[in-house]
Design a protein around this motif. Structure first.
Motif, PDB file in Angstrom:
ATOM      1  N   ALA A 254       0.823  -1.217   0.000  1.00 41.53           N
ATOM      2  CA  ALA A 254       0.000   0.000   0.000  1.00 41.53           C
ATOM      3  C   ALA A 254       0.853   1.260   0.000  1.00 41.53           C
ATOM      4  O   ALA A 254       0.347   2.337  -0.286  1.00 41.53           O
ATOM      5  N   ARG A 255       2.166   1.126   0.306  1.00 41.57           N
ATOM      6  CA  ARG A 255       3.012   2.331   0.306  1.00 41.57           C
ATOM      7  C   ARG A 255       3.151   2.900  -1.100  1.00 41.57           C
ATOM      8  O   ARG A 255       3.631   4.004  -1.285  1.00 41.57           O
ATOM      9  N   ARG A 256       2.761   2.120  -2.089  1.00 43.61           N
ATOM     10  CA  ARG A 256       2.847   2.622  -3.459  1.00 43.61           C
ATOM     11  C   ARG A 256       1.749   3.647  -3.754  1.00 43.61           C
ATOM     12  O   ARG A 256       1.777   4.304  -4.778  1.00 43.61           O
ATOM     13  N   PHE A 257       0.758   3.735  -2.851  1.00 42.53           N
ATOM     14  CA  PHE A 257      -0.388   4.613  -3.111  1.00 42.53           C
ATOM     15  C   PHE A 257      -0.441   5.780  -2.142  1.00 42.53           C
ATOM     16  O   PHE A 257      -0.152   5.630  -0.954  1.00 42.53           O
ATOM     17  N   ARG A 258      -0.824   6.930  -2.673  1.00 42.91           N
ATOM     18  CA  ARG A 258      -1.054   8.110  -1.846  1.00 42.91           C
ATOM     19  C   ARG A 258      -2.325   8.777  -2.348  1.00 42.91           C
ATOM     20  O   ARG A 258      -2.922   8.313  -3.323  1.00 42.91           O
ATOM     21  N   PHE A 259      -2.717   9.845  -1.709  1.00 42.99           N
ATOM     22  CA  PHE A 259      -3.959  10.512  -2.122  1.00 42.99           C
ATOM     23  C   PHE A 259      -3.707  11.972  -2.458  1.00 42.99           C
ATOM     24  O   PHE A 259      -2.836  12.605  -1.884  1.00 42.99           O
ATOM     25  N   ASP A 260      -4.452  12.471  -3.417  1.00 41.41           N
ATOM     26  CA  ASP A 260      -4.501  13.913  -3.663  1.00 41.41           C
ATOM     27  C   ASP A 260      -5.964  14.245  -3.931  1.00 41.41           C
ATOM     28  O   ASP A 260      -6.467  14.048  -5.034  1.00 41.41           O
ATOM     29  N   LEU A 261      -6.644  14.733  -2.889  1.00 46.60           N
ATOM     30  CA  LEU A 261      -8.081  15.005  -3.049  1.00 46.60           C
ATOM     31  C   LEU A 261      -8.308  16.241  -3.902  1.00 46.60           C
ATOM     32  O   LEU A 261      -9.422  16.547  -4.295  1.00 46.60           O
ATOM     33  N   GLY A 262      -7.240  16.957  -4.180  1.00 45.32           N
ATOM     34  CA  GLY A 262      -7.343  18.123  -5.052  1.00 45.32           C
ATOM     35  C   GLY A 262      -7.182  17.765  -6.526  1.00 45.32           C
ATOM     36  O   GLY A 262      -7.219  18.636  -7.381  1.00 45.32           O
ATOM     37  N   LEU A 263      -7.006  16.487  -6.846  1.00 46.67           N
ATOM     38  CA  LEU A 263      -6.945  16.076  -8.259  1.00 46.67           C
ATOM     39  C   LEU A 263      -8.345  16.225  -8.837  1.00 46.67           C
ATOM     40  O   LEU A 263      -9.253  15.476  -8.467  1.00 46.67           O
ATOM     41  N   VAL A 264      -8.522  17.208  -9.696  1.00 47.97           N
ATOM     42  CA  VAL A 264      -9.879  17.434 -10.238  1.00 47.97           C
ATOM     43  C   VAL A 264      -9.790  17.595 -11.748  1.00 47.97           C
ATOM     44  O   VAL A 264     -10.394  18.472 -12.338  1.00 47.97           O
ATOM     45  N   HIS A 265      -8.997  16.725 -12.316  1.00 46.72           N
ATOM     46  CA  HIS A 265      -8.684  16.766 -13.722  1.00 46.72           C
ATOM     47  C   HIS A 265      -9.940  16.572 -14.590  1.00 46.72           C
ATOM     48  O   HIS A 265     -10.696  15.640 -14.372  1.00 46.72           O
ATOM     49  N   GLN A 266     -10.149  17.419 -15.575  1.00 42.53           N
ATOM     50  CA  GLN A 266     -11.165  17.217 -16.625  1.00 42.53           C
ATOM     51  C   GLN A 266     -12.495  16.671 -16.112  1.00 42.53           C
ATOM     52  O   GLN A 266     -12.861  15.527 -16.338  1.00 42.53           O
ATOM     53  N   ILE A 267     -13.199  17.568 -15.487  1.00 44.05           N
ATOM     54  CA  ILE A 267     -14.394  17.210 -14.743  1.00 44.05           C
ATOM     55  C   ILE A 267     -15.504  16.562 -15.592  1.00 44.05           C
ATOM     56  O   ILE A 267     -16.302  15.777 -15.100  1.00 44.05           O
ATOM     57  N   ASP A 268     -15.537  16.908 -16.901  1.00 38.79           N
ATOM     58  CA  ASP A 268     -16.618  16.355 -17.733  1.00 38.79           C
ATOM     59  C   ASP A 268     -16.305  14.939 -18.203  1.00 38.79           C
ATOM     60  O   ASP A 268     -17.181  14.213 -18.646  1.00 38.79           O
ATOM     61  N   TYR A 269     -15.052  14.567 -18.150  1.00 34.64           N
ATOM     62  CA  TYR A 269     -14.621  13.310 -18.740  1.00 34.64           C
ATOM     63  C   TYR A 269     -14.534  12.223 -17.671  1.00 34.64           C
ATOM     64  O   TYR A 269     -15.111  11.150 -17.805  1.00 34.64           O
ATOM     65  N   TYR A 270     -13.844  12.534 -16.596  1.00 27.67           N
ATOM     66  CA  TYR A 270     -13.700  11.557 -15.520  1.00 27.67           C
ATOM     67  C   TYR A 270     -14.873  11.649 -14.560  1.00 27.67           C
ATOM     68  O   TYR A 270     -15.382  12.733 -14.297  1.00 27.67           O
ATOM     69  N   THR A 271     -15.281  10.497 -14.026  1.00 26.97           N
ATOM     70  CA  THR A 271     -16.494  10.500 -13.211  1.00 26.97           C
ATOM     71  C   THR A 271     -16.276  10.016 -11.777  1.00 26.97           C
ATOM     72  O   THR A 271     -17.121  10.240 -10.932  1.00 26.97           O
ATOM     73  N   GLY A 272     -15.186   9.312 -11.506  1.00 28.91           N
ATOM     74  CA  GLY A 272     -14.999   8.773 -10.154  1.00 28.91           C
ATOM     75  C   GLY A 272     -13.553   8.833  -9.738  1.00 28.91           C
ATOM     76  O   GLY A 272     -12.950   9.912  -9.755  1.00 28.91           O
ATOM     77  N   VAL A 273     -12.992   7.667  -9.413  1.00 29.87           N
ATOM     78  CA  VAL A 273     -11.580   7.612  -9.019  1.00 29.87           C
ATOM     79  C   VAL A 273     -10.707   8.066 -10.191  1.00 29.87           C
ATOM     80  O   VAL A 273     -10.962   7.729 -11.346  1.00 29.87           O
ATOM     81  N   ILE A 274      -9.695   8.850  -9.877  1.00 28.62           N
ATOM     82  CA  ILE A 274      -8.785   9.369 -10.904  1.00 28.62           C
ATOM     83  C   ILE A 274      -7.385   9.231 -10.304  1.00 28.62           C
ATOM     84  O   ILE A 274      -7.234   9.345  -9.084  1.00 28.62           O
ATOM     85  N   PHE A 275      -6.389   8.926 -11.112  1.00 27.12           N
ATOM     86  CA  PHE A 275      -5.058   8.706 -10.516  1.00 27.12           C
ATOM     87  C   PHE A 275      -3.921   9.024 -11.476  1.00 27.12           C
ATOM     88  O   PHE A 275      -4.124   9.055 -12.700  1.00 27.12           O
ATOM     89  N   ARG A 276      -2.759   9.274 -10.868  1.00 24.71           N
ATOM     90  CA  ARG A 276      -1.561   9.573 -11.666  1.00 24.71           C
ATOM     91  C   ARG A 276      -0.355   8.929 -11.011  1.00 24.71           C
ATOM     92  O   ARG A 276      -0.316   8.820  -9.785  1.00 24.71           O
ATOM     93  N   GLY A 277       0.613   8.544 -11.836  1.00 24.48           N
ATOM     94  CA  GLY A 277       1.829   7.940 -11.303  1.00 24.48           C
ATOM     95  C   GLY A 277       2.999   8.902 -11.427  1.00 24.48           C
ATOM     96  O   GLY A 277       3.207   9.495 -12.486  1.00 24.48           O
ATOM     97  N   TYR A 278       3.731   9.084 -10.335  1.00 24.12           N
ATOM     98  CA  TYR A 278       4.897   9.980 -10.328  1.00 24.12           C
ATOM     99  C   TYR A 278       6.140   9.209  -9.944  1.00 24.12           C
ATOM    100  O   TYR A 278       6.077   8.313  -9.101  1.00 24.12           O
ATOM    101  N   THR A 279       7.253   9.589 -10.563  1.00 29.94           N
ATOM    102  CA  THR A 279       8.512   8.957 -10.196  1.00 29.94           C
ATOM    103  C   THR A 279       9.632   9.970 -10.233  1.00 29.94           C
ATOM    104  O   THR A 279       9.482  11.040 -10.849  1.00 29.94           O
TER     105      THR A 279
END
Ligand code: PRP
Length: 541
Positions: A254-279
């Motif tokens: 689970a350490r591979r996952f974190r949260f960003d509740l401010g991720l509000v990318h493209q509101i008309d397209y995405y409808t639920g969980v949204i995520f991005r990978g950073y390295t």
């Protein structure tokens, strides 16, 4: 005419090892997808332009690479993989049993930004899980996303999870209009804390208003879910994310996952969980995805869907990082900041000294270009204003201090976290003293170092003008009768006065901003937030 050996903007040849490395990553990803039961699909490299417009493509129109066919119809080079796959699935897979697990290994094409180092061809490997929703489906795709980055060879990364629903719950509870919601969403996505906070001032006395106010800061480990829940106990989204996190914990690391509740990318397209990978080593996300339950319906096949795409070339770029680079990105990393040379430089030094930073190396730079501050883990780079933005956008500097004037002109794909309140000046429209700029029907010519700001200002007025780009001392243009007016920065007004010009209208107030690279913000949150707070505590000297 362009030389026969030059290539279109954003494209490149790849030879030998580069091809091998790309192929190795593609093979690792596609083998993983197959092992999880995903089957390969491929769609054409060109599609009708209308496909992306009608389905509410998440990409701005100017990024679509267009072609006109023999009958005059507009085609586009495939700008993303999900929309064509949704089109294909709606037409060809609707009678098959659900869910459908599809994967692709394709290139997407975008119109690259002139001279900004952006890529016009992006190799993507990704999956689409069609006809499945709920915790299990979301957890399955998120686990696969993390496993993909691992399979590709990355060892230090994390997947940042958000949910479109939390932002929606809060704006709906406040009864905000669509327009107000859109404005907030844009500011939120840019982490433009100053403007975001201003917009929310009227709602501070209500729980959803206070929760929205904190939203830009709600990123990090699972503890952000607790804070979100306590700010807005009525939420149904946060308990869902908590269950999702528990499910991910059971499924693996689970350490591979974190949260960003401010991720509000493209509101008309995405409808639920949204995520991005950073390295480490990439200035932007190397993986992005989310739930898009309405897309298939726009092609007449109503089915929930989720998926993600890995940016193969960005991943390869990170794999090329030397061990020393990775070492540098360990805990307590030194941050790199780009400072604007000239007028702002002295003001930055004043601010840093108030913060207790020893600025001797920046005050006496000599011919050195990178200055390590002796008593704070920060390296400063002095650069011209537009370059500050370039360095931060590409992630070679984590932070930057630059005027809002340059941000408005260049656009922004970084976080604008703090209005430093220094270097205050204004954009103004100025003319030769006594000239009646508006009292004529002829198309006026306006000279500026800031053609984009000028265009946006007159576009808002619905006025057609001709813009002349000038690199310096723009006041000369009206004096020499090259232009009827200028749009420029006015600080004391002395330059205008001494050249017989006068401001007739304010375009916008500007001041210096602290900007942060999007990936750095996620990867070095503690160091960066500490620096932001230190700046904030010492403003206004
Ligand atoms: C800016 C601006 C004006 C001047 C205004 O130029 O373009 O020319 O400052 O300042 P004032 O109102 O205090 O007279 P800058 O000095 O940054 O130089 P540049 O023309 O090389 O950009």
């Amino acid at each position: 005419m362009k030389s026969a050996v030059s290539l279109p903007e954003g494209t490149q040849d790849r030879l030998f090892e580069e091809c091998q490395e790309r192929r190795r990553v593609q093979n690792a990803l596609t083998r993983l997808f197959q092992s999880r039961g995903y089957r390969e699909v491929s769609t054409p490299e060109v599609e009708f332009y209308d496909l992306f417009i009608q389905s509410g493509s998440p990409l701005p129109q100017e990024q679509l690479l267009k072609i006109v066919d023999r009958s005059g119809r507009i085609l586009v080079m495939r700008p993303d993989c999900t929309t064509p796959i949704a089109r294909m699935a709606a037409a060809k897979l609707k009678d098959l049993s659900q869910p459908q697990k599809l994967y692709y290994d394709q290139t997407v094409f975008r119109s690259a930004h002139h001279h900004r180092g952006s890529r016009g061809e992006i190799a993507q490997c990704g999956v689409e899980l069609l006809g499945a929703q709920g915790l299990e489906a979301d957890a399955q795709v998120l686990t696969l996303a993390a496993d993909s980055l691992e399979a590709a060879g990355l060892s230090r990364f994390h997947i940042e999870i958000g949910h479109m629903g939390f932002f929606r719950e809060l704006t709906e509870a406040l009864g905000l209009s669509r327009r107000e919601t859109e404005t907030l969403r844009d500011l939120m996505e840019a982490k433009n804390y100053a403007a975001f906070t201003d917009q929310l001032t009227p709602y501070q006395d209500r729980a959803p208003g206070r929760a929205l106010y904190r939203l830009p800061y709600l990123f990090g480990g699972a503890e952000v879910l607790d804070e979100a829940q306590s700010l807005f106990p009525e939420t149904t989204v946060i308990p869902y994310l908590r269950s999702l996190y528990e499910r991910l914990t059971q499924a693996g690391d689970a350490r591979r996952f974190r949260f960003d509740l401010g991720l509000v990318h493209q509101i008309d397209y995405y409808t639920g969980v949204i995520f991005r990978g950073y390295t480490h080593g990439a200035g932007a996300a190397v993986l992005s995805g989310g739930r898009y339950d309405n897309l298939l319906a726009s092609f007449g096949a109503d089915a929930p869907a989720t998926g993600f795409a890995c940016d193969v070339d960005a991943i390869c770029g990170c794999l090329r990082e030397t061990p020393a680079d990775l070492e540098q990105s360990g805990g307590g990393r030194r941050l790199k900041i780009a400072l604007t040379k000239g007028r702002l430089q002295d003001k930055c030094v004043e601010l840093f000294e108030r913060m207790g930073l020893d600025c001797e190396p920046v005050k006496h730079p000599g011919r050195r270009l990178v200055h390590a501050l002796p008593n704070y883990p920060l390296d400063a780079v002095l650069a011209k204003a537009p370059d500050v933005i370039t360095y931060v956008e590409h992630g070679v500097c984590d932070l930057g201090i630059v005027g809002k004037d340059t941000i408005l002109e260049q656009g922004s794909s970084f976080y604008e976290v703090l209005d430093l309140g220094m270097g205050k000046c204004r954009f103004a429209l100025a003319v030769k003293k006594g000239t009646d700029f508006y009292g004529t029907y002829k198309t006026r010519r306006v000279a500026s170092k800031y053609p984009e700001v000028t265009r946006a200002f007159f576009e808002k007025k619905g006025m057609d003008i001709s813009i002349i780009k000038i690199e310096g001392s723009v006041e000369l243009a009206p004096i020499l009768n090259l232009a009827d007016a200028i749009v420029d920065i006015v600080e004391t007004g002395a330059t205008l006065r001494e050249n017989g010009l006068e401001p007739i209208e304010d375009v916008q107030q500007v001041s210096a901003r602290l900007i942060v690279n999007t990936a750095s913000m996620k990867l070095y949150k503690d160091e960066i937030m500490a620096f932001i707070e230190k700046c904030r505590a010492n403003l206004g000297g």
